[in-house]
Design an enzyme around this catalytic site. Sequence first.
Site, PDB file in Angstrom:
ATOM      1  N   GLU A   1      -5.326  -2.468  12.951  1.00 22.70           N
ATOM      2  CA  GLU A   1      -5.048  -3.354  11.807  1.00 22.70           C
ATOM      3  C   GLU A   1      -6.040  -4.520  11.784  1.00 22.70           C
ATOM      4  OE1 GLU A   1      -3.213  -1.892   9.833  1.00 22.70           O
ATOM      5  OE2 GLU A   1      -2.263  -0.530  11.244  1.00 22.70           O
TER       6      GLU A   1
ATOM      7  N   GLU B   1       0.856  -1.191   0.000  1.00 21.08           N
ATOM      8  CA  GLU B   1       0.000   0.000   0.000  1.00 21.08           C
ATOM      9  C   GLU B   1       0.892   1.242   0.000  1.00 21.08           C
ATOM     10  OE1 GLU B   1      -2.799   0.327   3.221  1.00 21.08           O
ATOM     11  OE2 GLU B   1      -3.771   2.034   2.302  1.00 21.08           O
TER      12      GLU B   1
ATOM     13  N   HIS C   1      -9.340  -3.452  10.318  1.00 22.58           N
ATOM     14  CA  HIS C   1      -9.311  -3.311   8.859  1.00 22.58           C
ATOM     15  C   HIS C   1      -9.805  -4.574   8.149  1.00 22.58           C
ATOM     16  CE1 HIS C   1      -7.791   0.511   7.606  1.00 22.58           C
ATOM     17  NE2 HIS C   1      -6.618   0.425   8.197  1.00 22.58           N
TER      18      HIS C   1
ATOM     19  N   GLU D   1      -9.744   4.354   6.194  1.00 23.13           N
ATOM     20  CA  GLU D   1      -8.888   4.832   7.282  1.00 23.13           C
ATOM     21  C   GLU D   1      -9.656   5.656   8.326  1.00 23.13           C
ATOM     22  OE1 GLU D   1      -6.361   3.443   7.891  1.00 23.13           O
ATOM     23  OE2 GLU D   1      -5.583   2.646   6.004  1.00 23.13           O
TER      24      GLU D   1
ATOM     25  N   GLY E   1       3.497   2.645  10.955  1.00 22.02           N
ATOM     26  CA  GLY E   1       3.210   1.879  12.173  1.00 22.02           C
ATOM     27  C   GLY E   1       2.974   0.407  11.892  1.00 22.02           C
ATOM     28  N   ALA E   2       2.112   0.118  10.937  1.00 25.95           N
ATOM     29  CA  ALA E   2       1.754  -1.263  10.662  1.00 25.95           C
ATOM     30  C   ALA E   2       0.954  -1.329   9.372  1.00 25.95           C
ATOM     31  CB  ALA E   2       0.919  -1.833  11.809  1.00 25.95           C
ATOM     32  N   MET E   3       0.711  -2.564   8.899  1.00 24.92           N
ATOM     33  CA  MET E   3      -0.010  -2.726   7.638  1.00 24.92           C
ATOM     34  C   MET E   3      -0.927  -3.932   7.718  1.00 24.92           C
ATOM     35  SD  MET E   3      -0.579  -1.703   4.576  1.00 24.92           S
ATOM     36  CE  MET E   3      -1.820  -2.539   3.616  1.00 24.92           C
ATOM     37  N   GLU E   4      -2.162  -3.696   7.260  1.00 21.04           N
ATOM     38  CA  GLU E   4      -3.246  -4.666   7.487  1.00 21.04           C
ATOM     39  C   GLU E   4      -3.359  -5.756   6.430  1.00 21.04           C
ATOM     40  OE1 GLU E   4      -3.671  -1.406   6.533  1.00 21.04           O
ATOM     41  OE2 GLU E   4      -5.362  -1.169   5.158  1.00 21.04           O
ATOM     42  N   ASN E   5      -2.261  -6.150   5.746  1.00 18.96           N
ATOM     43  CA  ASN E   5      -2.331  -7.207   4.729  1.00 18.96           C
ATOM     44  C   ASN E   5      -3.211  -8.369   5.200  1.00 18.96           C
ATOM     45  OD1 ASN E   5       0.020  -5.840   3.485  1.00 18.96           O
ATOM     46  ND2 ASN E   5       1.047  -6.663   5.293  1.00 18.96           N
TER      47      ASN E   5
HETATM   48  N1  B3K Z   1      -2.896   1.090   5.672  1.00 15.94           N
HETATM   49  C1  B3K Z   1      -1.599   1.290   6.275  1.00 15.94           C
HETATM   50  C2  B3K Z   1      -0.908   2.519   5.825  1.00 15.94           C
HETATM   51  C3  B3K Z   1      -0.251   2.429   4.513  1.00 15.94           C
HETATM   52  C4  B3K Z   1       0.597   3.632   4.270  1.00 15.94           C
HETATM   53  C5  B3K Z   1       1.175   3.662   2.914  1.00 15.94           C
HETATM   54  N2  B3K Z   1       2.097   4.745   2.758  1.00 15.94           N
HETATM   55  C6  B3K Z   1      -1.674   1.274   7.770  1.00 15.94           C
HETATM   56  C7  B3K Z   1      -2.978   1.592   8.362  1.00 15.94           C
HETATM   57  O1  B3K Z   1      -3.508   2.666   8.235  1.00 15.94           O
HETATM   58  O2  B3K Z   1      -3.526   0.739   8.983  1.00 15.94           O
HETATM   59 ZN    ZN Z   2      -5.442   2.022   8.746  1.00 14.99          ZN
END
Ligand code: B3K
Ligand code: ZN
Length: 860
Positions: A301, A124, A304, A323, A264-268
Amino acid sequence: MSSNSARSSRRLADYRQPDFLIPEIELSFELDPDATRVTALMQVKRQTEGAPLILDGQHLDLHYIALDGVELRAEQYQITDDQLIIARVPAEFSLQITTGVNPAANTALEGLYLANNVFCTQCEAEGFRRIMYFPDRPDVLTIYTTHIIADQNHYPYLLANGNKTASETLADGRTRVSWHDPFAKPCYLFALVAGKFDCLNDSFTTQSGRVVALQLFVEPGQLEKGHFAMAALKRAMRWDETRYNLEYDLDVYMVVAVDFFNMGAMENKGLNVFNSKYVLADDSIATDKDYFNIESIIGHEYFHNWTGNRVTCRDWFQLSLKEGLTVFRDQEFSADMGSATLNRIDAVKLIRTAQFAEDAGPMAHPIRPEQVLEMNNFYTVTVYDKGAEVIRMLQTLLGKPGFNRGLACYLQRHDGQAVTCDDFVSAMEEANDVDLNQFRLWYSQAGTPLVTLNQRYDAKHATLHLEICQHHSASADQPDKQSLLIPLQIQLLSSDGQVDQQHLITLSQFTEQFSFTGVTSEPVVIWENFSAPVKMQQDYQLGQLLLIAEKATNGFARWDAMQVFWSNLIRQHARKPDDQLELPEALLDVMRHWLQQPLSDLALTAELLSLPDFDTLAEQYDQIPVDVIISGLQSIRQQLAELLEQDWQLCYQTTDSAPYHYSEQAVGARALRNRCLSYLALTSQGTERLEQHYKHADNMTDTMAALAAAQDAGSAGFASLAADFADKWQDNVLVMDKYFSLLACDPSSEVFNNLTKLSAHPLFSWKNPNRVRALFGAFSMRNPEQFHRADGQGYRCLAEVVARMDAINPQVAARLITPLLAWQRFNDQRRENMLAELKQLATKSDLSNDLYEKISKSLS
Ligand code: B3K
Ligand code: ZN
């Protein structure tokens, strides 16, 4: 500025449905530090008659391409810097593409990168195109099967989204692990991680009785520091079931902590990647704030999975759809886990500082932006936090049950789809049978509304008349602003502070009158809980503010009254800076009272005794009077320290200092004690008290409080305490980040030596965003004294770091530059100095899009 011809912004108005869909993809990764091979076999379906197939791709080496099994000749396709184009394709076909990438050279940490011997992806917003050729846009939803091939000894764990389906040893000794994710997803949710980890295993039984395996992967040796995050995850999973009836959907939920990460983190899907800062904790290394952040981000996360993953965004202009909503959800979660009042105070502090500043600066945008050059620049406090306030207003207007009905309708109707903010509002409308058309303007209109409230009391008819106006300043892109739908929750307080009446007023016009009958004495009107992201202007007398602060039942309003009081005082000081700033006796009495008899909510007591910070005060001026704010705050702090010395001391001594425990009550007690300490540091007993506090601290919150107070007070003992700390924690990089930040906040000019020395520290690396932010982010955002030096040395220092970082990691560079963009808010020398740095940066020939977009907007 150079090389801008190739840069073109995208507009929301130009959105078109994708020409091709990719319902399925099978990926195979052969991992190698500098030559990873990625083979993709995709099923492609045409949507638009006659359209060429255009795939995104950057920094890729094309090795092989075949359509329906037949290799394409060079003249059958075209490759540019960021696309692969095949002019003639059938309506339905398979496409096989093999590409090569170099993860070790990827310091931008976008796409597939290798850092600390861990392969990790961040897709992302548009990182997938750095892994393979693909339509890199969120409205192309695909079912993924992923195979990862790597050397078992170096990379024992090979992880991807979904459920693990196979693991085998190949003839050459390498391992091949396969994953299948049954949920169609946009490519920004794709993830792959490979490396050596320790794995914390647990499980969660969903409300419908399904058992989900939970796995938390941390750097070897760090397992004990994962327990809090794991427990937080289980609380989040339960909370989403209880509050919104939302259950997890895969058999496994994985969280991986890495030290090299841009945010901070990523919700893959099924495989969250976290900055280790927001996972690793124990009582010796984590502050109360760290624990709070971990729980909140783990929650964010996880939430999400429904708001973002199951229902995703049609295009990146809709980012706030996921978001804003998910921040709102994590705020509600945190409020339920701890103190709702404190959570609200913290959220409002952020809006009033960073978000209001963004609205007032060159990067101002509505929560649904209309034009974007670099998408990564729009992961902003506006999209996230103002976005969450917009969702909160919906809840306020519709009530919790109505809002929950709307959310359920939205998720049910759009499950498995990529949709828009408008779709969300429509679901709210239909589930509640209301018309939210005017409300929709919150999505398109940028800027902070100013609301003025004037009251007139008619004793004869026991009636209160309110005239409430909303003002919107024109901006370059939006000269004519419309009036918004603004929910205002107010209370009428009687002279003894009791709540007489409570109302939810909905503003829709520029000017409106409201009357309330049955008001038997002239009331004080208070605005509850910041029910809309606006600036509120009300004329209060000192006595009224103190009445609210002392007597109101709404904790938020009490804190807010104190904020208004301090702002008014600093404003007076700004008008007559040479006059001695005097603290009214009535104020001292109230503060004394809190110190002698703290409220049962100790954390709120600590907040009531705190001054607003520089940024909060600065946001109230068009032209920021830097010196006046700094000297005003210093003078107030010193006077409070001396005038109330015995009371700070009494409160410090009588507030519970039991062995460390993370609970709402204990967090409040530490906040209050440490607030007292920060004032005591400024008295004659300071040095001794600070040393004792530091020495007896059994936790990081108290340790850091002692160090920060000692530094702020210019205490003689600071150097040796700091040296002791650095010595003790030299092997723990996360704790050393705290040390870097501490020294970057030195309010004396010594800070420049600190920055030079620490950027040569063995633990420091320009390639690691956590280190760079800990040092230079802290300096530019939390050290107003030295960052805003009139001679420009602070600005020069930041500009040099930004230039250096742009070549390594443009996302980090573009975040760091933020404070320089606001040059118009400063006068004289500071403005000139900031401008000079921006103009110098603008001459660089190889500026990233990230920096180019921000600098060009600021200079235009
Ligand atoms: N969705 C990600 C953020 C991605 C940022 C890309 N530059 C984390 C979050 O908001 O949960
Ligand atoms: Zn988010």
